[in-house]
Design a protein around this motif. Structure first.
Motif, PDB file in Angstrom:
ATOM      1  N   ARG A  33      19.099  45.375  50.599  1.00 47.03           N
ATOM      2  CA  ARG A  33      18.369  44.858  49.445  1.00 47.03           C
ATOM      3  C   ARG A  33      19.104  43.626  48.921  1.00 47.03           C
ATOM      4  NH1 ARG A  33      21.040  47.231  44.843  1.00 47.03           N
ATOM      5  NH2 ARG A  33      22.333  49.030  45.425  1.00 47.03           N
ATOM      6  N   PRO A  34      18.517  42.906  47.964  1.00 48.98           N
ATOM      7  CA  PRO A  34      19.144  41.673  47.460  1.00 48.98           C
ATOM      8  C   PRO A  34      20.542  41.907  46.873  1.00 48.98           C
ATOM      9  CG  PRO A  34      16.850  41.759  46.809  1.00 48.98           C
ATOM     10  CD  PRO A  34      17.167  43.102  47.399  1.00 48.98           C
ATOM     11  N   VAL A  35      21.392  40.900  47.031  1.00 48.88           N
ATOM     12  CA  VAL A  35      22.740  40.888  46.460  1.00 48.88           C
ATOM     13  C   VAL A  35      22.730  39.925  45.272  1.00 48.88           C
ATOM     14  CG1 VAL A  35      25.154  40.236  46.857  1.00 48.88           C
ATOM     15  CG2 VAL A  35      23.844  41.419  48.656  1.00 48.88           C
ATOM     16  N   THR A  36      23.367  40.329  44.187  1.00 47.49           N
ATOM     17  CA  THR A  36      23.407  39.500  42.980  1.00 47.49           C
ATOM     18  C   THR A  36      24.801  38.919  42.773  1.00 47.49           C
ATOM     19  OG1 THR A  36      21.673  40.763  41.853  1.00 47.49           O
ATOM     20  CG2 THR A  36      23.166  39.490  40.458  1.00 47.49           C
ATOM     21  N   ILE A  37      24.859  37.613  42.543  1.00 43.44           N
ATOM     22  CA  ILE A  37      26.111  36.964  42.143  1.00 43.44           C
ATOM     23  C   ILE A  37      25.989  36.615  40.667  1.00 43.44           C
ATOM     24  CG2 ILE A  37      27.657  34.991  42.427  1.00 43.44           C
ATOM     25  CD1 ILE A  37      26.729  34.749  45.295  1.00 43.44           C
ATOM     26  N   VAL A  38      26.827  37.228  39.858  1.00 38.68           N
ATOM     27  CA  VAL A  38      26.845  36.928  38.431  1.00 38.68           C
ATOM     28  C   VAL A  38      27.744  35.724  38.195  1.00 38.68           C
ATOM     29  CG1 VAL A  38      27.473  37.750  36.125  1.00 38.68           C
ATOM     30  CG2 VAL A  38      26.390  39.318  37.770  1.00 38.68           C
ATOM     31  N   VAL A  39      27.179  34.675  37.614  1.00 36.89           N
ATOM     32  CA  VAL A  39      27.953  33.495  37.235  1.00 36.89           C
ATOM     33  C   VAL A  39      28.267  33.630  35.752  1.00 36.89           C
ATOM     34  CG1 VAL A  39      27.945  30.988  36.990  1.00 36.89           C
ATOM     35  CG2 VAL A  39      26.870  32.054  38.975  1.00 36.89           C
ATOM     36  N   PRO A  40      29.544  33.748  35.374  1.00 38.74           N
ATOM     37  CA  PRO A  40      29.883  34.002  33.968  1.00 38.74           C
ATOM     38  C   PRO A  40      29.870  32.761  33.090  1.00 38.74           C
ATOM     39  CG  PRO A  40      31.866  33.991  35.285  1.00 38.74           C
ATOM     40  CD  PRO A  40      30.730  33.819  36.243  1.00 38.74           C
ATOM     41  N   PHE A  41      29.111  31.747  33.511  1.00 43.30           N
ATOM     42  CA  PHE A  41      28.964  30.515  32.740  1.00 43.30           C
ATOM     43  C   PHE A  41      27.507  30.072  32.797  1.00 43.30           C
ATOM     44  CE2 PHE A  41      33.327  30.632  34.350  1.00 43.30           C
ATOM     45  CZ  PHE A  41      34.039  30.537  33.153  1.00 43.30           C
ATOM     46  N   ALA A  42      27.172  29.072  32.001  1.00 45.87           N
ATOM     47  CA  ALA A  42      25.788  28.625  31.897  1.00 45.87           C
ATOM     48  C   ALA A  42      25.301  27.950  33.171  1.00 45.87           C
ATOM     49  CB  ALA A  42      25.644  27.662  30.711  1.00 45.87           C
ATOM     50  N   ALA A  43      23.984  27.918  33.324  1.00 47.90           N
ATOM     51  CA  ALA A  43      23.365  27.212  34.445  1.00 47.90           C
ATOM     52  C   ALA A  43      23.708  25.727  34.368  1.00 47.90           C
ATOM     53  CB  ALA A  43      21.857  27.400  34.409  1.00 47.90           C
TER      54      ALA A  43
END
Length: 325
Positions: A33-43
């Motif tokens: 299933r999809p893997v999520t990368i959390v970016v701890p900063f704004a787009a």
């Protein structure tokens, strides 16, 4: 800091055997299933853009979508804490940085996670040195000019994107090494700090080469040094500060991480996906354009690297009294 140019993943057979009973079946199917990368900063930040280009390559290698989620707040601590509390199944990752995995441990006394025990390092992504820049109309033509000015009159001022950021601590290290009077002036963002240097409101700051170069090329800003001991490929004519201040080597780096206790075989699969992505034409072109340097660290040494960086930046933060109450 010296980096090897090859990455050899060594995961012992005993470790694989120990986890086979509990997670072997799931790992064999990973990912399904999809893997999520959390970016701890704004787009739109450097970290976000790096995560997106690396994630795209990972998706091709894994055969599953890689989704980027931005969770900004508290110097990256909010998003990183979300990842360390997630299931350790390889489906939730963090685009870690020098801030979230090293500096924050010294800056925030109530940091909700411990980067030495609560994460599984997956792969070193890359790094970027910063440039020490001044207004081109200033009297500072060399780093020594700036140091001399800091020891006379009221001293000099330096900007940063906020208390405890890598730019702030780099300025503090110059102050400590030179013995000059250098006063920190924090801003809400690096862009605001850069504007203050351009206007002459502040004397200097450390900033990413890709953001500072347009001003340097336009003749409105001058670079006196680069924070990384190996220099910058995007600004090769700027001398490393280490040339005159031995041992000065501060870089902003990126490192993919997962929650603690992620099964070794899943961590290996993710590492392979990251490495394949880093070798892709898209990532190579993005890094070159944005002044991000490649540098590999042995898989088994990633934890040690994080601990060493925590100690190094912690010493600077302590000397600067940069903790956040």
């Amino acid at each position: 800091m010296a980096f090897t140019r090859s990455l050899k993943i060594l995961i012992g057979l005993s470790a694989l055997a120990a986890t086979a009973a509990a997670g072997g079946a799931g790992a064999a199917e990973f990912p399904d299933r999809p893997v999520t990368i959390v970016v701890p900063f704004a787009a739109g930040t450097t970290t976000d853009l790096v995560a997106r280009v690396v994630g795209e390559g990972m998706s091709e290698n894994l055969g599953q979508p890689v989704v980027i989620e931005n969770r900004a707040g508290a110097g990256g601590s909010v998003g990183t804490d979300e990842v360390v509390r997630a299931d350790a199944d390889g489906y939730t990752l963090s685009m870690g940085t020098v801030g979230t995995l090293a500096i924050n441990k010294s800056i925030f006394p109530n940091l909700p996670y411990d980067p030495e025990t609560d994460v599984t390092p997956i792969a070193f992504i890359g790094y970027t040195p910063t440039l020490l820049v001044v207004n081109a109309e200033s009297d500072y033509n060399t780093l020594q000019d700036l140091v001399d000015a800091s020891k006379s009159g009221d001293g000099v001022t330096f900007a940063s994107a906020g208390n405890g950021t890598s730019g702030h601590l780099a300025g503090e290290l110059v102050k400590e090494r030179s013995g000059g009077n250098m006063v920190h002036v924090p801003f809400r963002s690096g862009a605001e700090g850069l504007t203050a240097v351009l206007s002459g409101e502040v004397d200097f700051m450390f900033y990413h080469p890709v953001a500072a170069l347009p001003n340097i090329e336009a003749g409105t800003m001058r670079a006196l040094g680069v924070s990384g001991a190996e220099g910058s490929s995007i600004a090769p004519d700027v001398p490393p500060i280490a040339d005159t201040h031995e041992g000065f080597d501060l870089i902003a780096w990126f490192l993919m991480a997962a929650p603690a206790d992620t099964p070794p075989e899943i961590a290996k699969r993710l590492n392979e996906a990251v490495e394949a992505s880093l070798a892709s034409d898209a990532v190579v072109a993005h890094f070159k354009k944005n002044g991000i340097e490649f540098g590999s660290i042995e898989y088994a040494d990633l934890g040690t690297f994080i601990s060493e960086e925590i100690a190094k930046w912690g010493d600077i933060a302590e000397a600067a009294k940069a903790g956040v109450d």
